[in-house]
Design an enzyme around this catalytic site. Structure first.
Site, PDB file in Angstrom:
ATOM      1  N   CYS A  99       0.831  -1.212   0.000  1.00 32.99           N
ATOM      2  CA  CYS A  99       0.000   0.000   0.000  1.00 32.99           C
ATOM      3  C   CYS A  99       0.866   1.264   0.000  1.00 32.99           C
ATOM      4  O   CYS A  99       0.721   2.126  -0.882  1.00 32.99           O
ATOM      5  CB  CYS A  99      -0.958  -0.025   1.181  1.00 32.99           C
ATOM      6  SG  CYS A  99      -0.202  -0.455   2.764  1.00 32.99           S
TER       7      CYS A  99
HETATM    8  N1  LIG Z   1      -4.659  -3.899   4.872  1.00 34.45           N
HETATM    9  C1  LIG Z   1      -4.074  -3.255   3.872  1.00 34.45           C
HETATM   10  O1  LIG Z   1      -4.256  -2.038   3.683  1.00 34.45           O
HETATM   11  C2  LIG Z   1      -3.178  -4.004   2.922  1.00 34.45           C
HETATM   12  C3  LIG Z   1      -2.727  -3.332   1.779  1.00 34.45           C
HETATM   13  C4  LIG Z   1      -1.898  -4.015   0.863  1.00 34.45           C
HETATM   14  C5  LIG Z   1      -1.526  -5.316   1.137  1.00 34.45           C
HETATM   15  N2  LIG Z   1      -1.951  -5.935   2.267  1.00 34.45           N
HETATM   16  C6  LIG Z   1      -1.519  -7.320   2.469  1.00 34.45           C
HETATM   17  O2  LIG Z   1      -2.620  -8.169   2.170  1.00 34.45           O
HETATM   18  C7  LIG Z   1      -2.607  -9.322   3.029  1.00 34.45           C
HETATM   19  C8  LIG Z   1      -3.934  -9.363   3.792  1.00 34.45           C
HETATM   20  O3  LIG Z   1      -4.041  -8.164   4.545  1.00 34.45           O
HETATM   21  P1  LIG Z   1      -5.339  -7.820   5.411  1.00 34.45           P
HETATM   22  O4  LIG Z   1      -5.153  -6.428   5.886  1.00 34.45           O
HETATM   23  O5  LIG Z   1      -6.559  -8.180   4.676  1.00 34.45           O
HETATM   24  O6  LIG Z   1      -5.126  -8.826   6.648  1.00 34.45           O
HETATM   25  P2  LIG Z   1      -6.142  -9.269   7.787  1.00 34.45           P
HETATM   26  O7  LIG Z   1      -7.267  -8.283   7.874  1.00 34.45           O
HETATM   27  O8  LIG Z   1      -5.338  -9.514   9.004  1.00 34.45           O
HETATM   28  O9  LIG Z   1      -6.721 -10.661   7.227  1.00 34.45           O
HETATM   29  C9  LIG Z   1      -5.901 -11.767   7.002  1.00 34.45           C
HETATM   30  C10 LIG Z   1      -6.723 -12.962   6.561  1.00 34.45           C
HETATM   31  O10 LIG Z   1      -5.861 -14.101   6.512  1.00 34.45           O
HETATM   32  C11 LIG Z   1      -6.304 -15.073   7.493  1.00 34.45           C
HETATM   33  N3  LIG Z   1      -5.135 -15.614   8.187  1.00 34.45           N
HETATM   34  C12 LIG Z   1      -4.413 -15.039   9.169  1.00 34.45           C
HETATM   35  N4  LIG Z   1      -3.365 -15.815   9.497  1.00 34.45           N
HETATM   36  C13 LIG Z   1      -3.432 -16.896   8.694  1.00 34.45           C
HETATM   37  C14 LIG Z   1      -2.643 -18.058   8.560  1.00 34.45           C
HETATM   38  N5  LIG Z   1      -1.564 -18.281   9.325  1.00 34.45           N
HETATM   39  N6  LIG Z   1      -3.007 -18.961   7.632  1.00 34.45           N
HETATM   40  C15 LIG Z   1      -4.094 -18.772   6.865  1.00 34.45           C
HETATM   41  N7  LIG Z   1      -4.890 -17.685   6.967  1.00 34.45           N
HETATM   42  C16 LIG Z   1      -4.555 -16.772   7.865  1.00 34.45           C
HETATM   43  C17 LIG Z   1      -7.214 -14.304   8.439  1.00 34.45           C
HETATM   44  O11 LIG Z   1      -8.105 -15.208   9.037  1.00 34.45           O
HETATM   45  P3  LIG Z   1      -8.395 -15.122  10.618  1.00 34.45           P
HETATM   46  O12 LIG Z   1      -9.347 -13.964  10.749  1.00 34.45           O
HETATM   47  O13 LIG Z   1      -8.999 -16.410  10.965  1.00 34.45           O
HETATM   48  O14 LIG Z   1      -7.073 -14.856  11.301  1.00 34.45           O
HETATM   49  C18 LIG Z   1      -7.883 -13.325   7.473  1.00 34.45           C
HETATM   50  O15 LIG Z   1      -8.883 -13.969   6.721  1.00 34.45           O
HETATM   51  C19 LIG Z   1      -1.401  -9.145   3.970  1.00 34.45           C
HETATM   52  O16 LIG Z   1      -0.305  -9.871   3.453  1.00 34.45           O
HETATM   53  C20 LIG Z   1      -1.138  -7.642   3.913  1.00 34.45           C
HETATM   54  O17 LIG Z   1       0.215  -7.315   4.162  1.00 34.45           O
HETATM   55  C21 LIG Z   1      -2.785  -5.320   3.163  1.00 34.45           C
END
Ligand SMILES: NC(=O)c1ccc[n+]([C@@H]2O[C@H](COP(=O)([O-])OP(=O)(O)OC[C@H]3O[C@@H](n4cnc5c(N)ncnc54)[C@H](OP(=O)(O)O)[C@@H]3O)[C@@H](O)[C@H]2O)c1
Length: 331
Positions: A146
């Protein structure tokens, strides 16, 4: 019509994708996975009216699936990506696991050995404004981070035009709390963030520095901050251009974005705000001269971290990969 799957559909980027794909005219959602909420429905664990069953990753059947989005934490994505590619399914990975070209750099910044280094050569960095032609045919797209999206889009044209007098660039970024993901932590707790503002990971420590340096060739001094808002990133960049570069010459470098559907460059001296971009897939850039004689400029770049900084850009990449108009489902 294509069929897509989402791994990690209960996180912030996953939910955003569910919503984007729901209104995409050419995509059917084939499956959505969850870890702790597997077996429930999305509406049970997130306030949405969309009725999406959640399955565990082990229950996924990739037969008939054209593309998967991995919305999982970095370090957990690699086996999922390998499995999808082996099944002939194209992958858009929103984590950082395939963004760096070098396994050594991955180990240095992410603290663990990369277990599929051969895929780092193949993965295409998913910034359409730079790599559109390669994204079109890619099997594996590494969706950019991001913060890096806001920084690379602002800085890239100046580098390409040879206008930088110094490779050293100071980047001061502020992100809404959703950038930290949905899992509960004291750091992102409402009581800690509301009516508050703070810097974090300052110094040469935030992992997104690696991507910014890889894609711009600059030396980045990066200070990220957490804003008490839910979504949006505002990055302020301090750059030294060739002495006597005037604003017209500087802005001419951004002509490269003239036909880009999701990048806007404002007239000199007009600076963008989060409200220019929140809930859109846009990145909006503003420039302000500090001192023409010394070539000093300040750039301000804004985006919605969950759209152009993540899921919106992922859909933009999917549109390119499958030959749809790039803006489909995003306007
Ligand atoms: N948020 C942003 O603005 C953003 C921007 C660009 C890129 N990203 C990247 O996109 C990815 C997702 O980000 P997010 O913000 O959506 O994260 P998030 O809200 O923390 O969600 C992560 C997801 O992955 C699952 N999960 C967590 N640990 C896991 C594991 N060990 N094995 C399998 N599933 C698992 C979670 O399920 P549970 O709820 O059961 O834990 C949830 O469904 C990350 O790599 C992040 O760095 C995020």
């Amino acid at each position: 019509m294509i069929t897509a799957g989402i791994y990690g559909a209960t996180g912030y980027t996953g939910v955003e994708l569910v919503q984007l794909l729901h209104r995409h005219p050419h995509v059917r959602l084939g499956f959505a996975t969850a870890r702790s909420a597997a077996g429930q429905r999305l509406a049970d664990v997130y306030p949405t009216v969309l009725d999406v069953p959640l399955i565990s990753a082990e229950q996924v059947d990739l037969d008939g699936v054209d593309v998967v989005f991995c919305c999982l934490p970095h370090g957990t994505t690699i086996p999922t990506v390998q499995q999808a590619l082996a099944a002939g399914v194209r992958v858009i990975d929103l984590s950082a696991d395939f963004r760096l070209h070098s396994a050594a750099a991955y180990q240095r910044w992410y603290g663990s050995e990369h277990t599929a280094p051969q895929l780092l050569d193949e993965a295409v960095y998913g910034l359409p404004e730079r790599y559109r032609a390669r994204i079109r045919t890619a099997r594996l797209v590494a969706n950019p981070g991001c913060y890096p999206t806001s920084v690379i889009l602002a800085l890239g044209p100046l580098v390409q035009a040879g206008l930088l007098a110094s490779p050293s660039v100071i980047v001061d970024s502020k992100s809404g709390i959703s950038g930290a993901g949905r899992s509960v932590s004291l750091k992102t707790h409402f009581g800690e963030r509301y009516d508050n503002f703070s810097a974090y990971n300052v110094g040469y420590s935030h992992r997104h520095i690696a991507e910014m340096e890889q894609e711009t060739g600059c030396q980045i001094t990066f200070a990220p901050h957490m804003l008490p808002v839910f979504r949006g990133i505002l990055s302020t960049l301090y750059v030294s251009l060739q002495p006597a570069t005037d604003p017209a010459t500087m802005l001419a470098a951004y002509a490269t974005y003239h036909d880009e559907p999701f990048v806007r460059v404002l007239p000199h001296g007009t600076l963008p705000e989060l409200r220019h971009v929140v809930n859109t897939n846009l990145c909006v850039i503003g420039v302000q001269v500090v001192d023409v004689a010394r070539g000093q400029y300040i750039l301000v770049s804004v985006e919605d971290n969950l759209l152009k900084g993540a899921s919106g850009q992922a859909v933009q990449n999917m549109n390119i990969m499958f030959g749809y108009d790039e803006t489909t489902g995003l306007l």
